[in-house]
Design a protein around this motif. Structure first.
Motif, mmCIF file in Angstrom:
data_model
loop_
_atom_site.group_PDB
_atom_site.id
_atom_site.type_symbol
_atom_site.label_atom_id
_atom_site.label_comp_id
_atom_site.label_asym_id
_atom_site.label_seq_id
_atom_site.Cartn_x
_atom_site.Cartn_y
_atom_site.Cartn_z
ATOM 1 N N CYS A 16 29.039 16.245 -22.132
ATOM 2 C CA CYS A 16 29.616 14.903 -22.092
ATOM 3 C C CYS A 16 29.347 14.285 -20.728
ATOM 4 O O CYS A 16 29.732 14.852 -19.710
ATOM 5 C CB CYS A 16 31.118 14.961 -22.347
ATOM 6 N N SER A 17 28.696 13.131 -20.724
ATOM 7 C CA SER A 17 28.408 12.472 -19.451
ATOM 8 C C SER A 17 29.567 11.543 -19.092
ATOM 9 O O SER A 17 30.386 11.189 -19.943
ATOM 10 C CB SER A 17 27.124 11.658 -19.569
ATOM 11 N N PHE A 18 29.597 11.125 -17.841
ATOM 12 C CA PHE A 18 30.645 10.192 -17.404
ATOM 13 C C PHE A 18 30.595 8.925 -18.261
ATOM 14 O O PHE A 18 31.625 8.340 -18.592
ATOM 15 C CB PHE A 18 30.455 9.855 -15.911
ATOM 16 N N GLU A 19 29.396 8.546 -18.679
ATOM 17 C CA GLU A 19 29.235 7.345 -19.523
ATOM 18 C C GLU A 19 29.923 7.546 -20.868
ATOM 19 O O GLU A 19 30.535 6.632 -21.408
ATOM 20 C CB GLU A 19 27.742 7.027 -19.736
ATOM 21 N N ASN A 20 29.819 8.766 -21.415
ATOM 22 C CA ASN A 20 30.515 9.059 -22.684
ATOM 23 C C ASN A 20 32.028 8.868 -22.527
ATOM 24 O O ASN A 20 32.680 8.237 -23.367
ATOM 25 C CB ASN A 20 30.304 10.517 -23.132
ATOM 26 N N TYR A 21 32.555 9.433 -21.444
ATOM 27 C CA TYR A 21 34.009 9.325 -21.203
ATOM 28 C C TYR A 21 34.394 7.853 -21.027
ATOM 29 O O TYR A 21 35.393 7.401 -21.573
ATOM 30 C CB TYR A 21 34.415 10.104 -19.947
ATOM 31 N N ASN A 22 33.577 7.132 -20.258
ATOM 32 C CA ASN A 22 33.875 5.716 -20.002
ATOM 33 C C ASN A 22 33.850 4.888 -21.270
ATOM 34 O O ASN A 22 34.717 4.044 -21.492
ATOM 35 C CB ASN A 22 32.836 5.142 -19.024
ATOM 36 N N LEU A 23 32.868 5.161 -22.096
ATOM 37 C CA LEU A 23 32.710 4.375 -23.323
ATOM 38 C C LEU A 23 33.956 4.524 -24.219
ATOM 39 O O LEU A 23 34.520 3.548 -24.704
ATOM 40 C CB LEU A 23 31.469 4.855 -24.058
ATOM 41 N N THR A 24 34.389 5.780 -24.378
ATOM 42 C CA THR A 24 35.555 6.031 -25.237
ATOM 43 C C THR A 24 36.811 5.412 -24.621
ATOM 44 O O THR A 24 37.636 4.811 -25.326
ATOM 45 C CB THR A 24 35.741 7.551 -25.447
#
Ligand SMILES: O=P(O)(O)O[C@H]1O[C@H](CO)[C@@H](O)[C@H]1O
Ligand SMILES: Nc1nc2[nH]cnc2c(=O)[nH]1
Length: 301
Positions: A16-24
């Motif tokens: 999980c990338s930081f972008e994944n966490y941010n998107l959610t």
């Protein structure tokens, strides 16, 4: 593609990338006005803890971008935002396990979402088998500490590149479970008059999905484990890594066999039945803990 990346693909735990966490996180923040301060992770059969919340907004896991889905009976698979008195909370009705085939990054994904949403405290609950001979079925064990057995073998949610935006490379785990919250819980327990079935102890995580052999159970007892389950430790580790305050409550749903002459056989249905039996008291306990811990705004993590 960088030839090194091709030869040495990133380990699963860093999926999980930081972008994944941010998107959610952004998606959830756009879908609800709730801004939770406390997250409650509900273990097997304990999803009803969310029932006492008011002003609820419910999302099914399958509708949330990047969220895993629950595949186990007793895990409803809903994220519930709501108020416990004046405290904004989020409840996970069901969490994720290694034995479902999820990576530890997926198992712990929601914890970092909570952090990014502004959560400060996490209350984790689970069902576990009692190893300590003094424990009885239906006891509630305040988690004092844990043993990360899969972690010893490299199944650890923080393996892989460390993202400093969440926490440091080598986090301290000697105080994983907040002393203040444990003390507060003990005070509430004595006010509620249920000290006779509340204990403190050490939880051990195994990967499952089978329950323990007798030899394994005996080994765990020698290692200092009071109860055993197949969850929670990855979530607690990631929560502590990113600076969240943690309290863990483990419901003893069965006694683990330490003796070859014992006839009883543990099964998941029994686990769910005992969870249901203790729902009311756990709801009361969780409500009081949430309300008081916010009121007192204890600062130590
Ligand atoms: O830890 P939770 O999810 O509460 O449930 C426990 O109970 C299930 C087995 O009955 C396993 O999932 C074990 O981990
Ligand atoms: N591993 C394990 N998990 C459990 N979850 C609930 N009871 C048990 C148990 O006896 N062993």
């Amino acid at each position: 593609m960088d030839p090194l990346t091709r030869l040495y693909p990133l380990p699963e735990s860093s999926c999980c990338s930081f972008e994944n966490y941010n998107l959610t996180t952004e998606w959830l923040l756009n879908q609800t006005n709730h801004r939770p301060k406390v997250a409650v992770i509900c273990g097997s059969g304990l999803g009803l803890l969310a029932d006492v919340a008011t002003d609820k907004k419910i999302f099914r896991y399958q509708d949330i971008p990047n969220f895993p889905v629950s595949t186990v009976a007793g895990h409803e698979g809903c994220l519930v935002f709501g108020m416990i008195e004046d405290t904004p909370c989020v409840f996970m009705q069901g969490h994720f396990h290694l034995y479902e085939g999820y990576s530890l990054c997926q198992v712990t994904f929601p914890v970092r979402i909570f952090k990014l949403m502004g959560v400060e405290t996490v209350l984790v609950t689970n069902a576990s088998g009692g190893i300590c001979p003094d424990f009885k079925v239906g006891d509630i064990m305040i988690m004092k500490d844990h043993i990360n057995l899969p972690g010893f073998a490299g199944q650890h949610p923080l393996c892989g590149p460390n993202d400093e935006r969440f926490g440091i490379r080598f986090p301290c785990m000697s105080d994983a479970y907040s002393k203040d919250l444990r003390r507060l819980t003990l005070d509430i327990v004595s006010e509620l008059g249920c000290s006779n079935y509340v204990r403190e102890g050490v939880y051990c995580m195994v990967s499952g999905p089978n329950f323990e052999t007798i030899a394994e159970a005996r080994m765990l007892r020698i290692l200092g484990c009071d109860s055993v389950g197949m969850s929670t430790v990855p979530e607690v580790t990631v929560a502590k890594h990113c600076g969240l305050r943690v309290l863990g409550l483990s419901l003893i749903t069965n006694k683990v066999s330490l003796d070859y002459s014992r006839e009883e056989k543990v099964n998941h249905e029994e686990v769910l039945e005992i969870s249901k039996m203790r729902t009311e008291v756990l709801q009361k306990l969780a409500t009081m803990i949430i309300t008081r811990c916010q009121q007192q705004s204890i600062n130590t993590h």
